[in-house]
Design a protein around this motif. Structure first.
Motif, mmCIF file in Angstrom:
data_model
loop_
_atom_site.group_PDB
_atom_site.id
_atom_site.type_symbol
_atom_site.label_atom_id
_atom_site.label_comp_id
_atom_site.label_asym_id
_atom_site.label_seq_id
_atom_site.Cartn_x
_atom_site.Cartn_y
_atom_site.Cartn_z
ATOM 1 N N LYS A 2 0.942 -4.238 15.010
ATOM 2 C CA LYS A 2 0.517 -3.114 14.183
ATOM 3 C C LYS A 2 -0.981 -3.192 13.908
ATOM 4 O O LYS A 2 -1.534 -4.265 13.709
ATOM 5 N N ARG A 3 -1.636 -2.009 13.908
ATOM 6 C CA ARG A 3 -3.070 -1.939 13.674
ATOM 7 C C ARG A 3 -3.338 -1.424 12.261
ATOM 8 O O ARG A 3 -2.751 -0.435 11.823
ATOM 9 N N VAL A 4 -4.241 -2.116 11.553
ATOM 10 C CA VAL A 4 -4.623 -1.732 10.190
ATOM 11 C C VAL A 4 -6.124 -1.487 10.152
ATOM 12 O O VAL A 4 -6.913 -2.309 10.627
ATOM 13 N N LEU A 5 -6.515 -0.348 9.594
ATOM 14 C CA LEU A 5 -7.927 -0.040 9.383
ATOM 15 C C LEU A 5 -8.271 -0.352 7.932
ATOM 16 O O LEU A 5 -7.676 0.208 7.004
ATOM 17 N N VAL A 6 -9.210 -1.282 7.728
ATOM 18 C CA VAL A 6 -9.656 -1.656 6.388
ATOM 19 C C VAL A 6 -10.967 -0.940 6.098
ATOM 20 O O VAL A 6 -11.938 -1.086 6.847
ATOM 21 N N GLY A 25 -0.636 -11.399 11.446
ATOM 22 C CA GLY A 25 -0.207 -10.849 12.726
ATOM 23 C C GLY A 25 -0.611 -9.417 12.995
ATOM 24 O O GLY A 25 -0.102 -8.791 13.929
ATOM 25 N N PHE A 26 -1.549 -8.886 12.203
ATOM 26 C CA PHE A 26 -2.008 -7.518 12.412
ATOM 27 C C PHE A 26 -3.303 -7.492 13.218
ATOM 28 O O PHE A 26 -4.122 -8.418 13.127
ATOM 29 N N ALA A 27 -3.487 -6.428 13.983
ATOM 30 C CA ALA A 27 -4.780 -6.158 14.595
ATOM 31 C C ALA A 27 -5.589 -5.372 13.571
ATOM 32 O O ALA A 27 -5.099 -4.396 13.005
ATOM 33 N N VAL A 28 -6.826 -5.796 13.307
ATOM 34 C CA VAL A 28 -7.591 -5.222 12.199
ATOM 35 C C VAL A 28 -8.898 -4.611 12.684
ATOM 36 O O VAL A 28 -9.619 -5.206 13.491
ATOM 37 N N ASP A 29 -9.189 -3.406 12.195
ATOM 38 C CA ASP A 29 -10.482 -2.767 12.402
ATOM 39 C C ASP A 29 -11.087 -2.552 11.020
ATOM 40 O O ASP A 29 -10.359 -2.430 10.031
ATOM 41 N N VAL A 30 -12.409 -2.500 10.933
ATOM 42 C CA VAL A 30 -13.087 -2.398 9.635
ATOM 43 C C VAL A 30 -14.096 -1.257 9.668
ATOM 44 O O VAL A 30 -14.803 -1.068 10.668
ATOM 45 N N ALA A 39 -13.699 8.992 11.368
ATOM 46 C CA ALA A 39 -13.980 9.054 12.803
ATOM 47 C C ALA A 39 -13.144 8.034 13.573
ATOM 48 O O ALA A 39 -12.570 8.346 14.630
ATOM 49 N N ARG A 40 -13.050 6.821 13.061
ATOM 50 C CA ARG A 40 -12.287 5.780 13.760
ATOM 51 C C ARG A 40 -10.794 6.076 13.747
ATOM 52 O O ARG A 40 -10.098 5.832 14.729
ATOM 53 N N ALA A 41 -10.303 6.584 12.626
ATOM 54 C CA ALA A 41 -8.887 6.922 12.549
ATOM 55 C C ALA A 41 -8.546 8.072 13.491
ATOM 56 O O ALA A 41 -7.450 8.121 14.050
ATOM 57 N N SER A 42 -9.487 8.984 13.694
ATOM 58 C CA SER A 42 -9.265 10.109 14.605
ATOM 59 C C SER A 42 -9.311 9.654 16.054
ATOM 60 O O SER A 42 -8.518 10.103 16.887
ATOM 61 N N ARG A 44 -8.798 6.545 17.245
ATOM 62 C CA ARG A 44 -7.717 5.618 17.545
ATOM 63 C C ARG A 44 -6.873 5.431 16.290
ATOM 64 O O ARG A 44 -7.141 4.553 15.491
ATOM 65 N N PRO A 45 -5.853 6.268 16.115
ATOM 66 C CA PRO A 45 -5.079 6.232 14.879
ATOM 67 C C PRO A 45 -4.448 4.862 14.615
ATOM 68 O O PRO A 45 -3.763 4.317 15.485
ATOM 69 N N PRO A 46 -4.697 4.291 13.451
ATOM 70 C CA PRO A 46 -4.072 3.014 13.088
ATOM 71 C C PRO A 46 -2.645 3.248 12.600
ATOM 72 O O PRO A 46 -2.205 4.395 12.421
#
Length: 241
Positions: A2-6, A25-30, A39-42, A44-46
């Motif tokens: 699962k990907r989480v955007l912080v 165990g999460f893939a994380v973007d910041v 912009a990042r959520a659009s 590549r939706p987390p």
């Protein structure tokens, strides 16, 4: 994975939160500001967003509105302790949960996991079992597909709103306190009871013909709430046709 955007403009907070989520165990973007987060959520939706309310460029409430307008993306908000009005606003624009600062990173990870469990697709065996729909008056709810309708029109419910409606429809005529709802729907042993109040208000706005004079979700003064099926139409289960 699962990907989480912080989303937080404090690099220390972002680093700590990202580290704990990564170890869980999460893939994380910041992202450090509102426009970048949208912009990042659009692009590549987390699977979920951890979102601070106080952000440069665009505050967390506006970010949450834009994310929720694009689809049912789970959001866990970070708010300053004591800012109850901000927490309520966050819930009203569609956040699924919130954590107050200063917070325990381990608690935040547990909240993230809890929200994702509730928003995840049902297991294959459960899907094959095709759980019966719940019906009460104008409402119909499919627990397997996590869909709900009123008079045949699909309702746009957040994760917690759906869980709350399902609980009410499974317990018609039963008075339930806000503390009990927090334990049974949110899975919390303690927390801010305004969370329950806000979600009930939002749910009424979507299922009641007149939210100011609710007939389905009644207030039991001094206790909590009760789901009342329309007279002569008890809550029932059955296959969709």
């Amino acid at each position: 994975m699962k990907r989480v955007l912080v989303v937080d403009d404090d690099p220390t907070v972002s680093e700590v939160v990202a580290g704990y989520l990564d170890r869980a165990g999460f893939a994380v973007d910041v992202a450090a500001d509102g426009p970048t987060a949208v912009a990042r959520a659009s692009a590549r939706p987390p699977d979920l967003v951890v979102l601070d309310l106080m952000l440069p460029g665009m505050d967390g409430l506006e970010v949450c509105r834009r994310l929720r307008a694009a689809g049912p993306l789970p959001v866990v908000m970070l708010t300053a302790r004591g800012d109850e009005e901000d927490r309520v606003l966050g819930l009203e624009v569609g956040a699924d949960d919130y954590v107050t600062k200063p917070f325990s990173p381990r608690e935040l990870v547990l909240r993230v996991e809890s929200v994702l469990r509730r928003t995840g697709a049902p297991p294959a065996a459960l899907a094959e079992a095709a759980q019966p729909w719940l019906r009460a008056g104008p409402l119909a709810l499919d627990p397997t597909a996590r869909r709900a309708t009123r008079d045949g029109t699909e309702l746009a419910l957040t994760t917690r709103e759906f869980d709350l409606l399902e609980y009410f429809m499974r317990h018609p005529g039963q008075a339930t306190s806000r503390e009990q709802l927090m334990r049974r729907v949110w899975g919390w042993e303690f927390g801010d009871l305004s969370t329950v109040t806000v979600h009930v208000r939002r749910l009424r706005g979507k299922v009641e013909e007149d939210p100011a004079r609710p007939r389905l979700i009644s207030t039991v003064w001094g206790l909590g709430y009760r789901f009342d099926a329309p007279s002569g139409q008890e809550t029932a289960v059955g296959r969709d046709r």
